[in-house]
Write a protein that holds these residues in place. Structure first.
Motif, mmCIF file in Angstrom:
data_model
loop_
_atom_site.group_PDB
_atom_site.id
_atom_site.type_symbol
_atom_site.label_atom_id
_atom_site.label_comp_id
_atom_site.label_asym_id
_atom_site.label_seq_id
_atom_site.Cartn_x
_atom_site.Cartn_y
_atom_site.Cartn_z
ATOM 1 N N TYR A 148 5.345 -1.226 -9.103
ATOM 2 C CA TYR A 148 5.584 -0.062 -8.110
ATOM 3 C C TYR A 148 5.874 0.960 -8.669
ATOM 4 O O TYR A 148 5.360 2.237 -8.237
ATOM 5 C CB TYR A 148 6.783 -0.670 -7.113
ATOM 6 N N ARG A 149 6.617 1.018 -9.548
ATOM 7 C CA ARG A 149 6.946 2.348 -10.365
ATOM 8 C C ARG A 149 6.204 2.763 -11.500
ATOM 9 O O ARG A 149 6.277 3.889 -12.022
ATOM 10 C CB ARG A 149 8.452 2.139 -11.275
ATOM 11 N N VAL A 152 -2.528 3.716 -6.785
ATOM 12 C CA VAL A 152 -2.620 3.087 -5.141
ATOM 13 C C VAL A 152 -3.998 2.685 -4.768
ATOM 14 O O VAL A 152 -3.980 1.640 -4.216
ATOM 15 C CB VAL A 152 -1.756 4.159 -4.543
ATOM 16 N N ARG A 168 3.511 3.093 3.615
ATOM 17 C CA ARG A 168 4.992 3.226 2.897
ATOM 18 C C ARG A 168 5.136 4.776 2.476
ATOM 19 O O ARG A 168 6.318 5.046 2.735
ATOM 20 C CB ARG A 168 4.630 2.727 1.389
ATOM 21 N N PHE A 194 1.780 -3.790 -4.287
ATOM 22 C CA PHE A 194 2.513 -4.118 -5.593
ATOM 23 C C PHE A 194 3.056 -5.502 -5.401
ATOM 24 O O PHE A 194 3.895 -5.766 -4.480
ATOM 25 C CB PHE A 194 3.294 -2.865 -5.870
ATOM 26 N N LEU A 252 3.238 4.518 -12.819
ATOM 27 C CA LEU A 252 2.539 5.399 -11.918
ATOM 28 C C LEU A 252 0.990 5.537 -12.550
ATOM 29 O O LEU A 252 0.181 6.236 -12.181
ATOM 30 C CB LEU A 252 3.132 6.973 -12.061
ATOM 31 N N PHE A 269 1.440 10.073 -2.645
ATOM 32 C CA PHE A 269 2.263 9.185 -3.355
ATOM 33 C C PHE A 269 3.445 9.250 -3.768
ATOM 34 O O PHE A 269 3.933 8.369 -4.700
ATOM 35 C CB PHE A 269 1.193 8.654 -4.177
ATOM 36 N N TRP A 326 12.468 0.063 -3.610
ATOM 37 C CA TRP A 326 11.663 -1.110 -3.793
ATOM 38 C C TRP A 326 11.979 -1.954 -2.539
ATOM 39 O O TRP A 326 10.849 -2.664 -1.924
ATOM 40 C CB TRP A 326 11.664 -1.929 -5.140
ATOM 41 N N ARG A 356 6.491 6.415 -4.285
ATOM 42 C CA ARG A 356 6.619 5.569 -5.449
ATOM 43 C C ARG A 356 8.019 5.918 -6.332
ATOM 44 O O ARG A 356 8.586 5.133 -7.106
ATOM 45 C CB ARG A 356 5.438 5.424 -6.343
ATOM 46 N N GLU A 357 8.118 7.210 -6.297
ATOM 47 C CA GLU A 357 9.315 7.776 -6.983
ATOM 48 C C GLU A 357 10.653 7.914 -5.878
ATOM 49 O O GLU A 357 11.590 7.965 -6.678
ATOM 50 C CB GLU A 357 9.030 9.426 -7.363
ATOM 51 N N GLU A 389 8.471 -4.454 -8.589
ATOM 52 C CA GLU A 389 9.254 -3.292 -8.631
ATOM 53 C C GLU A 389 8.570 -2.499 -10.052
ATOM 54 O O GLU A 389 8.318 -1.316 -9.935
ATOM 55 C CB GLU A 389 10.663 -3.133 -8.906
ATOM 56 N N ALA A 395 10.033 -0.865 0.241
ATOM 57 C CA ALA A 395 8.578 -1.131 -0.015
ATOM 58 C C ALA A 395 8.178 -2.541 0.209
ATOM 59 O O ALA A 395 7.193 -2.737 0.769
ATOM 60 C CB ALA A 395 8.314 -0.768 -1.280
#
Length: 392
Positions: A375-376, A382, A225, A369, A378, A339, A347, A342-343, A372, A350
């Motif tokens: 995923y967001r 991960v 990712r 994940f 934090l 990472f 999604w 993720r920001e 979403e 991903a």
């Protein structure tokens, strides 16, 4: 007399049979070739050869050649600086790039596309030429390549110390043969020779371990990712990923390469535990500690210059952290930023990577994940437990 004659016939036939078995055994042993197919590593490389190769390597602690295998946007520039920006290293930046800018060699006879899951059987001499080139780099036999010295960018920040004399020569004389002499001399002065390759897979390089007993191979892996996010945000790569179909094709290729190289790497590490290592980009969070462990594995001494190299990479990391809050696309930053996807990455994209890379993420010890929201978030790590290929 008949009994004696029969006995003699039996003795002669038995002797002939034993001789035939011996000859067949010798013929079979000599005719079997070492096949570096992912599924045949353990059966195709003999234990005797493995012990011989390791024994030879152990007698040469001060002279190590290193092949860094990676893919575009995996952090290979970052790791290349860690290894190649030392004064005791001759570092060749992407020697196999010429004529295969968006292609890579796979296995023993395939030429595959980077941007779509398509391969074609190629003439075996392509693989042989590529491997010969790498061997010549490690032997500092660079004169045959005077017309194709490198695709390296001569910007100061991208130029390793071992290329300074060559770059100076090219700018002043523009005569490749003369300049290649300078490059050869620079190579011969160094203790370690290192090449970074992005356009050949790990399986394709495995035969080099037999042909160069000084060689160690490290394969750099990274969260797919994060690689995809870097593909999208790097101008020259992202321009090829304008549609969902193109993004999905890129995901398929990326996940396939990771999958095959993990499998090949695990097999090779069993055969050559002190010569082959899978590395994870995410493992370099504690940069000083991990670099020391990597140097130890590669028989590279800790030198005073190391602190300056690592400090420059940490400064690159700070610069990137400041830029990450903006939506500006970047061309190249070599700091550690595992990472940020993720920001930064949608999604939906991903999910596409999850679709094709689920097994790869599990092999890398990374979380897939489900929503979403996860995923967001934090606060959810991960890394599930610990990285399976952590430098210890």
């Amino acid at each position: 007399m008949n009994n004696i004659a029969c006995f003699k016939v039996v003795i002669i036939c038995s002797a002939c049979w034993v001789l035939l078995v011996i000859l067949l055994t010798l013929f079979t042993d000599n005719s079997v070739k070492t096949v570096f197919s992912v599924g045949l590593y353990n059966s195709s490389v003999s234990t005797a050869f493995e012990k011989k190769a390791m024994s030879v390597n152990s007698t040469l602690p001060d002279r190590t050649d290193v092949l860094l295998v990676a893919y575009m946007r995996t952090g290979s520039t970052f790791l290349g600086k860690v290894l190649g920006w030392r004064d005791d290293v001759f570092f060749w930046f992407e020697p196999l790039r010429k004529d295969r800018n968006w292609q890579y060699l796979r296995g023993n006879d395939l030429l595959c596309q980077d941007l779509k899951p398509a391969c074609e059987i190629t003439a075996s001499n392509q693989q042989k030429i590529a491997l010969r080139f790498l061997l010549d780099i490690f032997d500092c036999n660079l004169q045959p390549y005077d017309s194709m010295p490198t695709d390296i960018n001569f910007k100061t920040e991208l130029l390793p110390p071992s290329w300074f004399e060559y770059a100076k020569c090219k700018k002043s004389l523009n005569k490749s043969l003369t300049c290649n002499t300078a490059l050869t001399n620079s190579c011969k002065k160094t203790k370690h020779r290192i090449a970074k390759v992005l356009r050949i897979d790990l399986e394709g390089t495995a035969s080099l371990l037999e042909r160069n007993p000084r060689l160690k191979i490290v394969q750099l892996l990274r969260d797919p990712r994060a690689i995809m996010n870097s593909h999208l945000r790097t101008g020259w790569y992202g321009m090829n990923l304008k549609s969902h179909q193109q993004i999905e094709a890129d995901s398929i290729v990326l996940c396939s390469r990771l999958r095959n190289d993990i499998l090949a790497g695990k097999s090779l590490m069993k055969l050559y535990p002190d010569r082959v290592r899978l590395l994870q980009y995410e493992d370099f969070k504690n940069l000083d500690e991990k670099v020391q462990k990597l140097y130890k594995f590669l028989n590279m001494e800790l030198i005073s210059q190391q602190n300056n190299i690592l400090q420059s990479l940490k400064e690159d990391n700070s610069l990137h952290a400041k830029m990450s809050s903006t939506n500006v696309k970047y061309e190249r930053h070599d700091g550690f930023h595992p990472f940020l996807f993720r920001e930064q990455m949608d999604w939906v994209i991903a999910e596409t990577v999850h679709k094709h890379c689920g097994d790869v993420l599990r092999e890398l010890g990374l979380r897939q994940f489900k929503t979403e929201e996860e995923y967001r978030d934090l606060t959810q790590n991960v890394v599930i437990d610990k990285l399976p290929f952590e430098l210890m």
